[in-house]
Design a protein around this motif. Structure first.
Motif, mmCIF file in Angstrom:
data_model
loop_
_atom_site.group_PDB
_atom_site.id
_atom_site.type_symbol
_atom_site.label_atom_id
_atom_site.label_comp_id
_atom_site.label_asym_id
_atom_site.label_seq_id
_atom_site.Cartn_x
_atom_site.Cartn_y
_atom_site.Cartn_z
ATOM 1 N N UNK A 129 -18.094 38.535 14.591
ATOM 2 C CA UNK A 129 -18.358 38.842 15.991
ATOM 3 C C UNK A 129 -19.827 39.076 16.293
ATOM 4 N N UNK A 137 -7.860 47.092 20.767
ATOM 5 C CA UNK A 137 -8.623 46.748 19.563
ATOM 6 C C UNK A 137 -8.209 45.413 18.948
ATOM 7 N N UNK A 146 -14.700 40.790 7.657
ATOM 8 C CA UNK A 146 -13.659 40.038 8.365
ATOM 9 C C UNK A 146 -13.761 40.149 9.877
ATOM 10 N N UNK A 147 -14.103 41.333 10.376
ATOM 11 C CA UNK A 147 -14.106 41.451 11.838
ATOM 12 C C UNK A 147 -15.454 41.803 12.461
ATOM 13 N N UNK A 158 -8.929 41.575 17.749
ATOM 14 C CA UNK A 158 -10.128 40.950 17.189
ATOM 15 C C UNK A 158 -10.571 39.832 18.129
ATOM 16 N N UNK A 194 -3.254 38.400 10.869
ATOM 17 C CA UNK A 194 -4.313 39.073 10.107
ATOM 18 C C UNK A 194 -3.792 39.934 8.948
ATOM 19 N N UNK A 244 -11.244 49.841 12.548
ATOM 20 C CA UNK A 244 -10.128 50.720 12.180
ATOM 21 C C UNK A 244 -8.814 49.953 12.239
ATOM 22 N N UNK A 245 -8.699 49.086 13.241
ATOM 23 C CA UNK A 245 -7.490 48.273 13.343
ATOM 24 C C UNK A 245 -7.344 47.410 12.091
ATOM 25 N N UNK A 246 -8.450 46.823 11.634
ATOM 26 C CA UNK A 246 -8.403 45.969 10.440
ATOM 27 C C UNK A 246 -8.001 46.780 9.213
ATOM 28 N N UNK A 247 -8.524 48.006 9.112
ATOM 29 C CA UNK A 247 -8.188 48.863 7.977
ATOM 30 C C UNK A 247 -6.691 49.189 7.985
ATOM 31 N N UNK A 248 -6.170 49.503 9.169
ATOM 32 C CA UNK A 248 -4.744 49.842 9.241
ATOM 33 C C UNK A 248 -3.864 48.630 8.956
ATOM 34 N N UNK A 249 -4.423 47.434 9.086
ATOM 35 C CA UNK A 249 -3.650 46.242 8.749
ATOM 36 C C UNK A 249 -3.828 45.865 7.282
ATOM 37 N N UNK A 290 -20.031 45.592 20.398
ATOM 38 C CA UNK A 290 -18.773 45.387 19.687
ATOM 39 C C UNK A 290 -18.108 46.742 19.471
ATOM 40 N N UNK A 291 -16.895 46.881 19.945
ATOM 41 C CA UNK A 291 -16.206 48.163 19.800
ATOM 42 C C UNK A 291 -15.928 48.436 18.328
ATOM 43 N N UNK A 351 -13.498 50.261 17.165
ATOM 44 C CA UNK A 351 -12.095 50.448 16.802
ATOM 45 C C UNK A 351 -11.466 49.204 16.171
ATOM 46 N N UNK A 352 -12.079 48.036 16.342
ATOM 47 C CA UNK A 352 -11.491 46.864 15.683
ATOM 48 C C UNK A 352 -11.585 46.983 14.165
ATOM 49 N N UNK A 408 3.914 43.928 10.580
ATOM 50 C CA UNK A 408 3.604 44.559 9.291
ATOM 51 C C UNK A 408 4.756 45.437 8.815
ATOM 52 N N UNK A 444 -3.908 50.946 19.516
ATOM 53 C CA UNK A 444 -4.971 51.696 20.173
ATOM 54 C C UNK A 444 -4.847 51.588 21.685
ATOM 55 N N UNK A 498 -6.200 54.830 4.461
ATOM 56 C CA UNK A 498 -5.512 54.282 5.639
ATOM 57 C C UNK A 498 -4.920 52.894 5.400
ATOM 58 N N UNK A 513 -12.718 37.470 18.034
ATOM 59 C CA UNK A 513 -13.055 36.130 17.554
ATOM 60 C C UNK A 513 -11.824 35.357 17.098
#
Ligand SMILES: Nc1ncnc2c1ncn2[C@@H]1O[C@H](COP(=O)(O)OP(=O)(O)OP(=O)(O)O)[C@@H](O)[C@H]1O
Ligand SMILES: [Mg+2]
Lengths: 260, 341
Positions: free
Chosen positions: A182, B88, A177-178, B90, B101, A162-167, A156-157, A159-160, B153, B84, B75, B92
């Motif tokens: 997975x 990146x 959550x992510x 998700x 999300x 980090x993507x969740x954090x930025x969202x 599992x990468x 960076x997902x 967003x 990215x 962040x 699932x």
């Protein structure tokens, strides 16, 4: 057909026969109508299968084994998931050492683990039998939990997260959550593997079992020393079919074989 | 906050352990600008983006956004979007859920949520893919989901790390226009990283050229293309004949050379192959190599100044290998470099 083309089929039959043969003998023996464990079975009856459910010690030890397998595996996962996460996500200084220590119970023979736990933990600290068994089973399952969960985390990468954090998610939130969704398949696989490992565990449990507290396999050995009837075979068959059922269900619903 | 510094990086220093990756970086970006970060591998582009997004703690200096000091804001509270290079997404979640999300985390629910997600998907042309999983999409489609996921967003700044590098040539062009359109429609401030000077020139309002963790030049695409300030930038944007100047003379591998015209005052001069005059001039060279590029022809000359690259219209008659040619490096056409490295 020449000899060469027969070689592979014959080897296959021999290997499968060697693996499955004893199991078939046990299954056959459990339907015997005779009084002693015998092969070939004498007659056909379900009396020994029925008897399994009436032996009181089997009920108690089955409950104990079930408790250890479920509780121990759950505890191993609670420890193992964060450990695997840390091992796979951060370049920790002693990561390799931690991996080795965590895998030790797979490599070290169970009889040594059991003796060590008994001699240096249970006896000196007066640990209760149930607690000792619980700790031992947790430790035994931990390597499997870490290995299987690590495998799915490595796929599992990162960076997902980090993507969740930025969202807008927190770090911990991102994990639940992510990451968790997975690696769910890996966690379920680890649970099943841990459950089966714990349930079938004999040597460690043998050392730690005490008066009135036994796991099912230990109880079966004890039973056989006194009574030599086919009910042990009947119980073994039941357990085997239960395991096969679980593994098939897991493969069917989770793709179990991807993780082990 | 002045309009010229919606996002500003002040003396920003970023490090991995003891290795400094970016040192003392100053950069001011206007609201609604489209900035390209251009530079060779390892020059600190990703590092700078991660610091703006808050994924990498700064060693010293400040990040200011919309009048507020963001340096130590986590962040997830910055309202900075990042697309990215790997997308990146998700794995699932469906395309729809991916886009929803962040909105859900903001507490958006029901019809509001649905309207916003649908609008986001529509803006990147993926409405009919809402129920697919990321694994069932092509690279370009995944890229667009990642873009929509960040865009819904309404970030104050949208960062894109080599957004087009995983796509094939045709798709790159398509996504290029797409990016430009989205940026113009929404007016979002955008910074994108690229290795590709053509991409930077085509898309950006301003280009920031980085080298070794520092900014080498900031300017409009015209500035960067026509008026590089240093030999490094000149080389990066296709000036192939670059020489230092010493007392009005060119320092070449063949010694100090007097120019044909009046020498300007600069640390160095640079000529694109197109700027070299072939056929007349004070210098002489031998054709060592030639290549045909459709509407132009390029020559590699062996000269007393060292190797020189010249390009002429393909319609002119070709010079054979080994031919002796006169040529000139006209001083008035040269780009004046104030920095030579
Ligand atoms: N996680 C890390 N740990 C240590 N050093 C790093 C790390 N990431 C990057 N670096 C170093 O920091 C410097 C800048 O790296 P960065 O990733 O920002 O470059 P980049 O400009 O994005 O390059 P590219 O175009 O190859 O993506 C490089 O010298 C790199 O080796
Ligand atoms: Mg990079």
């Amino acid at each position: 057909m020449n000899a060469r083309s027969l070689f592979i089929p014959i080897t296959l039959v021999l290997v499968l026969g060697f693996l499955i043969g004893p199991f078939l003998i046990i299954v056959a023996a459990s339907f015997s109508a005779g009084e002693t464990l015998n092969f070939p079975p004498q007659g056909f009856s379900l009396r020994w299968i029925a008897k399994v459910f009436t032996v009181e010690s089997f009920q108690a030890s089955f409950a104990m084994s079930l408790f250890l397998a479920i509780g121990g595996t759950a505890a191993a996962l609670v420890l193992g998931i964060p450990a695997s996460y840390a091992l796979s996500r951060y370049k920790l200084p002693g990561a390799e050492i931690v991996r080795t220590v965590v895998s030790a119970p797979i490599i070290v023979p169970g009889i040594i683990v059991g003796l060590a736990l008994l001699r240096y933990i249970v006896v000196p600290f007066q640990v209760g039998i149930t607690l000792a068994l619980f700790v031992a089973h947790t430790a035994l399952v931990l390597p499997y939990a870490v290995r299987v969960v690590s495998a799915s985390l490595d796929n599992l990468r990162s960076d997902i997260e980090e993507a969740a954090v930025l969202l807008g998610s927190s770090r911990l939130g991102a994990f639940f959550r992510v990451v968790m969704p997975n690696i769910r398949g890996g966690i379920m696989s680890a649970f099943i593997l841990g459950f089966v490992t714990s349930f079938n565990q004999v040597p460690v449990s043998l050392f730690l079992s005490g008066p009135g507290v036994r796991t099912l396999p230990v109880d079966m050995i004890a039973y056989m020393e006194i009574v030599f009837d086919p009910s042990v075979a009947a119980l073994s068959s039941l357990l085997a079919f239960l395991s096969i059922g679980i593994v098939f269900a897991a493969e069917r619903f989770l793709g179990f074989s991807r993780y082990v | 906050m002045s309009d010229a510094s919606y996002l500003s990086l002040e003396k920003l220093t970023l490090a991995y352990g003891d290795t400094v990756a970016v040192a003392d970086l100053d950069l001011d970006i206007r609201k609604g600008e489209l900035i390209a970060l251009l530079g060779p591998s390892g020059c600190g582009k990703t590092t700078t983006m991660r610091a703006i997004a808050g994924l990498l703690p700064v060693k010293s200096g400040h990040v200011r956004l919309d009048g507020a000091d963001m340096t130590w804001v986590p962040a997830n509270k910055r309202a900075v979007g990042l697309v990215f290079q790997s997308y990146a997404l998700f794995p699932h979640l469906s395309v729809y859920e991916n886009v929803a999300f962040g909105l859900k985390l903001k507490g958006m629910r029901g019809a509001d949520l649905d309207a916003k997600v649908q609008a986001g998907l529509k803006s990147v042309g993926l409405s009919s893919f809402a129920n697919r999983k990321p694994a069932e999409l092509s690279g370009g489609q995944q890229q667009r989901v990642a873009l929509a996921r960040s865009m819904v967003m309404e970030p104050k700044v949208l960062l894109l790390d080599e957004p087009l590098s995983n796509l094939d040539a045709r798709l790159r062009l398509e996504m290029r226009t797409e990016l430009q359109r989205v940026q113009k429609e929404t007016g979002v401030t955008m910074i994108f990283v690229t290795h590709d000077q053509a991409e930077a020139l085509a898309l950006a309002d301003r280009i920031v050229v980085m080298k070794g963790g520092a900014i080498e030049q900031i300017g409009s695409p015209e500035d960067i293309y026509n008026r590089p300030v240093s030999s490094f930038v000149a080389d990066f944007v296709g000036f192939e004949n670059i020489f230092p100047l010493e007392g009005g003379r060119l320092r070449t591998s063949g010694g100090l050379i007097e120019l044909s015209g009046e020498a300007p005052s600069a640390a160095g001069l640079a000529w694109r192959p197109r700027m070299v005059t072939l056929g007349t001039g004070p210098f002489r060279g031998t054709v060592r190599g030639t290549s045909f590029a459709g509407d132009s022809r390029e020559y590699l000359l062996d000269t007393s100044l060292g190797p020189i690259k010249a390009e002429v219209e393909a319609g002119l008659s070709a010079h054979p290998l080994g031919a002796d040619l006169l040529f000139d490096l006209p001083a008035e056409k040269a780009a004046l470099l104030s920095k030579f490295s």
